[in-house]
Design a protein around this motif. Sequence first.
Motif, short mmCIF file in Angstrom:
data_model
loop_
_atom_site.label_atom_id
_atom_site.label_comp_id
_atom_site.label_asym_id
_atom_site.label_seq_id
_atom_site.Cartn_x
_atom_site.Cartn_y
_atom_site.Cartn_z
N ILE A 172 0.86 -1.19 0.00
CA ILE A 172 0.00 0.00 0.00
C ILE A 172 0.89 1.24 0.00
N LEU A 173 0.63 2.13 -0.91
CA LEU A 173 1.50 3.30 -1.11
C LEU A 173 0.69 4.58 -1.00
N ARG A 174 1.22 5.55 -0.26
CA ARG A 174 0.59 6.86 -0.16
C ARG A 174 1.33 7.85 -1.04
N ILE A 175 0.60 8.68 -1.77
CA ILE A 175 1.21 9.75 -2.56
C ILE A 175 0.62 11.09 -2.14
N GLU A 176 1.34 12.16 -2.42
CA GLU A 176 0.87 13.52 -2.15
C GLU A 176 0.50 14.17 -3.47
N GLU A 177 -0.74 14.57 -3.59
CA GLU A 177 -1.22 15.12 -4.85
C GLU A 177 -0.47 16.37 -5.28
N ASN A 178 -0.12 17.22 -4.31
CA ASN A 178 0.52 18.48 -4.68
C ASN A 178 1.97 18.32 -5.12
N LYS A 179 2.47 17.12 -5.06
CA LYS A 179 3.84 16.86 -5.51
C LYS A 179 3.93 16.86 -7.04
N TYR A 180 2.76 16.70 -7.70
CA TYR A 180 2.74 16.55 -9.15
C TYR A 180 1.94 17.66 -9.80
N ARG A 181 2.38 18.05 -11.00
CA ARG A 181 1.66 19.06 -11.76
C ARG A 181 0.31 18.50 -12.23
N ASN A 182 0.35 17.32 -12.82
CA ASN A 182 -0.85 16.62 -13.26
C ASN A 182 -0.78 15.17 -12.81
N ILE A 183 -1.94 14.57 -12.59
CA ILE A 183 -2.02 13.14 -12.26
C ILE A 183 -2.96 12.49 -13.27
N TYR A 184 -2.38 11.66 -14.13
CA TYR A 184 -3.13 11.00 -15.20
C TYR A 184 -3.41 9.55 -14.80
N VAL A 185 -4.66 9.12 -14.95
CA VAL A 185 -5.04 7.76 -14.58
C VAL A 185 -5.49 7.00 -15.83
N ILE A 186 -4.95 5.80 -16.01
CA ILE A 186 -5.29 4.92 -17.13
C ILE A 186 -5.46 3.52 -16.57
N SER A 187 -6.33 2.73 -17.17
CA SER A 187 -6.51 1.36 -16.67
C SER A 187 -6.80 0.40 -17.81
N ASP A 188 -6.45 -0.87 -17.59
CA ASP A 188 -6.83 -1.97 -18.47
C ASP A 188 -6.41 -1.73 -19.93
N ILE A 189 -5.12 -1.53 -20.12
CA ILE A 189 -4.57 -1.35 -21.46
C ILE A 189 -4.64 -2.65 -22.25
N HIS A 190 -4.45 -3.77 -21.59
CA HIS A 190 -4.58 -5.11 -22.18
C HIS A 190 -3.83 -5.26 -23.50
N ALA A 191 -2.56 -4.91 -23.48
CA ALA A 191 -1.67 -5.13 -24.64
C ALA A 191 -2.17 -4.47 -25.92
N HIS A 192 -2.83 -3.34 -25.77
CA HIS A 192 -3.24 -2.52 -26.92
C HIS A 192 -2.31 -1.32 -27.02
N GLY A 193 -1.08 -1.60 -27.44
CA GLY A 193 -0.06 -0.56 -27.49
C GLY A 193 -0.39 0.57 -28.43
N ASN A 194 -1.08 0.28 -29.54
CA ASN A 194 -1.43 1.34 -30.48
C ASN A 194 -2.40 2.34 -29.86
N LEU A 195 -3.38 1.83 -29.11
CA LEU A 195 -4.32 2.72 -28.43
C LEU A 195 -3.60 3.57 -27.39
N LEU A 196 -2.67 2.96 -26.66
CA LEU A 196 -1.90 3.71 -25.66
C LEU A 196 -1.06 4.79 -26.33
N GLU A 197 -0.44 4.45 -27.44
CA GLU A 197 0.37 5.43 -28.16
C GLU A 197 -0.48 6.61 -28.63
N LYS A 198 -1.65 6.33 -29.21
CA LYS A 198 -2.54 7.39 -29.68
C LYS A 198 -3.02 8.26 -28.52
N LEU A 199 -3.29 7.61 -27.38
CA LEU A 199 -3.75 8.36 -26.21
C LEU A 199 -2.68 9.33 -25.72
N LEU A 200 -1.46 8.86 -25.63
CA LEU A 200 -0.37 9.70 -25.10
C LEU A 200 -0.02 10.84 -26.05
#
Length: 229
Positions: A4-32
């Motif tokens: 279990i890990l705690r993070i501090e939100e104000n440490k980062y400029r932006n916090i991006y959340v992504i889930s369940d990529i499931h080996a779809h590298g092309n979709l991940l590339e387009k997203l980024l």
Amino acid sequence: MLKILRIEENKYRNIYVISDIHAHGNLLEKLLEKIEYSKEDLFLILGDSCDRGNELEKTYEILFKLQKECNLLHLLGNHEKMLEDYYMGIERETYLINENGSKKTREILDSNENLKDKILDFIYEMPHIVYSENYIFVHAGIDKKISLENQKEKYILWTRDRFWLDKDNENKKMIVFGHKVQEYGIIKIDNFYNYIGMDCGTYKFNRLGCYELKSKKIYMSEENIWKII
């Protein structure tokens, strides 16, 4: 024991959340390509980056690149757990079930020992739960009746319960999770029950989503979508 890990939100400029990529590298590339991220930003990947897709090598190439270019935390998903258990010889049968989509992953890793070792090392470091001042991040869900420390691994990796309907967690934090494909392949934000469902259905809808917590901005990538007019 859960990691279990705690993070501090104000440490980062932006916090991006992504889930369940499931080996779809092309979709991940387009997203980024749609996100102007920097070394001051954090990406939280909520698990299940392997299996069910054909672009395993590309997916992890991008993830390992993100590790170098900014901050990245990848949580453990049920598919990472199955993959690790399979190659560690702990439990093999579950990973071989067809609906788990592991065949292509196993073919690639069995022919590429270096990539297999690198991914297994990556999985070994993954936390089960990450939390901050306002959020709890987990792959599948949280039993809201018990503390984070007392959660059961199988539940937080596999549950399909509507856990958000249970008595609210005492700190009222928003729970952000993947695992369950959201209706129509869109990110579901529910401010009444305090949850965000992140699984947009890469293998079902060919869609991958990202939610930036501070700006509340949603990014989407998709391909080969049937559109009903």
